[in-house]
Design a protein around this motif. Structure first.
Motif, PDB file in Angstrom:
ATOM      1  N   PRO A   1      41.022  30.831  43.385  1.00 22.98           N
ATOM      2  CA  PRO A   1      41.148  30.045  42.012  1.00 22.98           C
ATOM      3  C   PRO A   1      40.466  28.552  42.364  1.00 22.98           C
ATOM      4  O   PRO A   1      39.814  28.057  41.526  1.00 22.98           O
ATOM      5  CB  PRO A   1      42.711  29.891  41.843  1.00 22.98           C
ATOM      6  N   VAL A   2      40.683  27.853  43.487  1.00 28.01           N
ATOM      7  CA  VAL A   2      39.916  26.645  43.716  1.00 28.01           C
ATOM      8  C   VAL A   2      38.451  26.758  43.787  1.00 28.01           C
ATOM      9  O   VAL A   2      37.643  25.867  43.255  1.00 28.01           O
ATOM     10  CB  VAL A   2      40.425  26.262  45.054  1.00 28.01           C
ATOM     11  N   TYR A   3      37.851  28.058  44.168  1.00 26.58           N
ATOM     12  CA  TYR A   3      36.223  27.915  44.097  1.00 26.58           C
ATOM     13  C   TYR A   3      35.989  28.040  42.766  1.00 26.58           C
ATOM     14  O   TYR A   3      35.013  27.878  42.258  1.00 26.58           O
ATOM     15  CB  TYR A   3      35.810  29.256  44.980  1.00 26.58           C
ATOM     16  N   ILE A   4      36.732  28.927  41.883  1.00 24.74           N
ATOM     17  CA  ILE A   4      36.495  29.032  40.372  1.00 24.74           C
ATOM     18  C   ILE A   4      36.551  27.637  39.769  1.00 24.74           C
ATOM     19  O   ILE A   4      35.672  27.167  39.022  1.00 24.74           O
ATOM     20  CB  ILE A   4      37.379  30.370  39.760  1.00 24.74           C
ATOM     21  N   LEU A   5      37.626  27.017  40.197  1.00 20.27           N
ATOM     22  CA  LEU A   5      37.576  25.551  39.524  1.00 20.27           C
ATOM     23  C   LEU A   5      36.584  24.554  39.910  1.00 20.27           C
ATOM     24  O   LEU A   5      36.128  23.922  38.959  1.00 20.27           O
ATOM     25  CB  LEU A   5      38.798  24.981  39.636  1.00 20.27           C
ATOM     26  N   VAL A   6      36.023  24.760  41.197  1.00 17.41           N
ATOM     27  CA  VAL A   6      35.217  23.811  41.824  1.00 17.41           C
ATOM     28  C   VAL A   6      33.701  24.499  40.867  1.00 17.41           C
ATOM     29  O   VAL A   6      32.958  23.330  40.495  1.00 17.41           O
ATOM     30  CB  VAL A   6      34.852  24.073  43.160  1.00 17.41           C
ATOM     31  N   THR A   7      33.499  25.474  40.597  1.00 21.07           N
ATOM     32  CA  THR A   7      32.375  26.122  39.877  1.00 21.07           C
ATOM     33  C   THR A   7      32.595  25.564  38.493  1.00 21.07           C
ATOM     34  O   THR A   7      31.351  25.088  37.950  1.00 21.07           O
ATOM     35  CB  THR A   7      32.275  27.691  40.033  1.00 21.07           C
ATOM     36  N   VAL A   8      33.531  25.557  37.785  1.00 18.19           N
ATOM     37  CA  VAL A   8      33.588  25.322  36.541  1.00 18.19           C
ATOM     38  C   VAL A   8      33.369  23.690  36.257  1.00 18.19           C
ATOM     39  O   VAL A   8      32.739  23.170  35.320  1.00 18.19           O
ATOM     40  CB  VAL A   8      35.084  25.598  35.907  1.00 18.19           C
ATOM     41  N   PHE A   9      34.196  22.875  37.289  1.00 19.05           N
ATOM     42  CA  PHE A   9      33.871  21.529  37.291  1.00 19.05           C
ATOM     43  C   PHE A   9      32.408  21.065  37.392  1.00 19.05           C
ATOM     44  O   PHE A   9      32.035  20.243  36.855  1.00 19.05           O
ATOM     45  CB  PHE A   9      34.681  20.800  38.562  1.00 19.05           C
ATOM     46  N   GLY A  10      31.559  21.721  38.119  1.00 21.43           N
ATOM     47  CA  GLY A  10      30.257  21.192  38.502  1.00 21.43           C
ATOM     48  C   GLY A  10      29.410  21.937  37.489  1.00 21.43           C
ATOM     49  O   GLY A  10      28.548  20.986  36.980  1.00 21.43           O
ATOM     50  N   THR A  11      29.875  22.962  36.629  1.00 24.25           N
ATOM     51  CA  THR A  11      28.998  23.303  35.677  1.00 24.25           C
ATOM     52  C   THR A  11      29.256  22.389  34.307  1.00 24.25           C
ATOM     53  O   THR A  11      28.495  21.892  33.765  1.00 24.25           O
ATOM     54  CB  THR A  11      29.501  24.842  35.075  1.00 24.25           C
ATOM     55  N   ALA A  12      30.561  22.080  34.302  1.00 24.58           N
ATOM     56  CA  ALA A  12      30.864  21.079  33.064  1.00 24.58           C
ATOM     57  C   ALA A  12      30.193  19.579  33.305  1.00 24.58           C
ATOM     58  O   ALA A  12      29.676  19.235  32.494  1.00 24.58           O
ATOM     59  CB  ALA A  12      32.357  21.028  32.986  1.00 24.58           C
ATOM     60  N   GLY A  13      30.247  19.223  34.417  1.00 28.14           N
ATOM     61  CA  GLY A  13      29.396  18.086  34.975  1.00 28.14           C
ATOM     62  C   GLY A  13      27.975  18.041  34.748  1.00 28.14           C
ATOM     63  O   GLY A  13      27.362  17.096  34.062  1.00 28.14           O
TER      64      GLY A  13
ATOM     65  N   SER B   1      30.976  30.483  47.072  1.00 31.60           N
ATOM     66  CA  SER B   1      32.013  30.655  48.023  1.00 31.60           C
ATOM     67  C   SER B   1      32.767  31.445  47.228  1.00 31.60           C
ATOM     68  O   SER B   1      33.214  32.741  47.880  1.00 31.60           O
ATOM     69  CB  SER B   1      32.878  29.327  47.948  1.00 31.60           C
ATOM     70  N   ALA B   2      33.070  31.591  45.889  1.00 32.99           N
ATOM     71  CA  ALA B   2      33.919  32.674  45.147  1.00 32.99           C
ATOM     72  C   ALA B   2      33.235  33.795  45.377  1.00 32.99           C
ATOM     73  O   ALA B   2      33.867  34.927  45.599  1.00 32.99           O
ATOM     74  CB  ALA B   2      33.813  32.045  43.678  1.00 32.99           C
ATOM     75  N   THR B   3      31.848  34.010  45.342  1.00 32.63           N
ATOM     76  CA  THR B   3      31.015  35.547  45.388  1.00 32.63           C
ATOM     77  C   THR B   3      31.357  35.970  46.696  1.00 32.63           C
ATOM     78  O   THR B   3      31.565  37.194  46.818  1.00 32.63           O
ATOM     79  CB  THR B   3      29.597  35.077  44.724  1.00 32.63           C
ATOM     80  N   LEU B   4      31.219  35.118  47.614  1.00 34.63           N
ATOM     81  CA  LEU B   4      31.321  35.580  49.194  1.00 34.63           C
ATOM     82  C   LEU B   4      32.903  36.191  49.136  1.00 34.63           C
ATOM     83  O   LEU B   4      32.968  37.252  49.906  1.00 34.63           O
ATOM     84  CB  LEU B   4      31.070  34.192  50.060  1.00 34.63           C
TER      85      LEU B   4
END
Length: 148
Positions: free
Chosen positions: A114-126, A22-25
């Motif tokens: 920024p929401v898309y970036i935070l979702v990506t960071v959250f998923g990666t950390a998990g 989503s962030a890339t798009l």
């Protein structure tokens, strides 16, 4: 227990990938508008979900004699726009369906990127946590002599 951990890891992977895509798009669409953008005037044609707190407006605009529509929430920019209200938009000349509000950088709005970036960071950390948990479990099993 291991199956649940793998399912949780798969869930975090899906979250990370969807946020990243989503962030890339949004980034690619913003670049497309930056490179080939034209300013057009849109007109609010109708209000969607008028009875709710989060009403959205359907905006019609014309590019190269073709009519396009986009649905946006304009409450943050304007005070309760009604049908017939004019709105400034920037559309990509090569893909007129890619549009953003004038003054914003990303098509879904500057607050969504920024929401898309935070979702990506959250998923990666998990996902990293789950991988670490699995590796620790395998190491402990090997230490006491159980093969996994």
């Amino acid at each position: 227990m291991r199956r649940r951990t793998l399912l949780l890891g798969a869930l975090f992977l899906v979250i990370a990938v969807s946020g990243g895509c989503s962030a890339t798009l949004q980034w690619q669409r913003a670049e497309l508008i930056d490179d080939t953008g034209i300013r057009v005037t849109g007109v609010v044609s109708r209000i969607i979900d008028a009875g709710t707190k989060y009403q959205r407006q359907e905006i019609s605009y014309t590019v190269d004699q073709h009519r396009h529509t986009v649905v946006r929430n304009l409450d943050t920019d304007l005070s309760h726009p009604k049908p017939g209200h004019r709105v400034c938009l920037e559309a990509a000349r090569t893909r007129p369906d890619v549009v953003r509000m004038c003054g914003e950088h990303y098509p879904q709005g500057d607050d969504m990127y920024p929401v898309y970036i935070l979702v990506t960071v959250f998923g990666t950390a998990g996902l990293l946590f789950v991988i670490g948990y699995l590796v620790t479990g395998v190491r402990q099993a090997r230490r006491i002599g159980i093969t996994a």
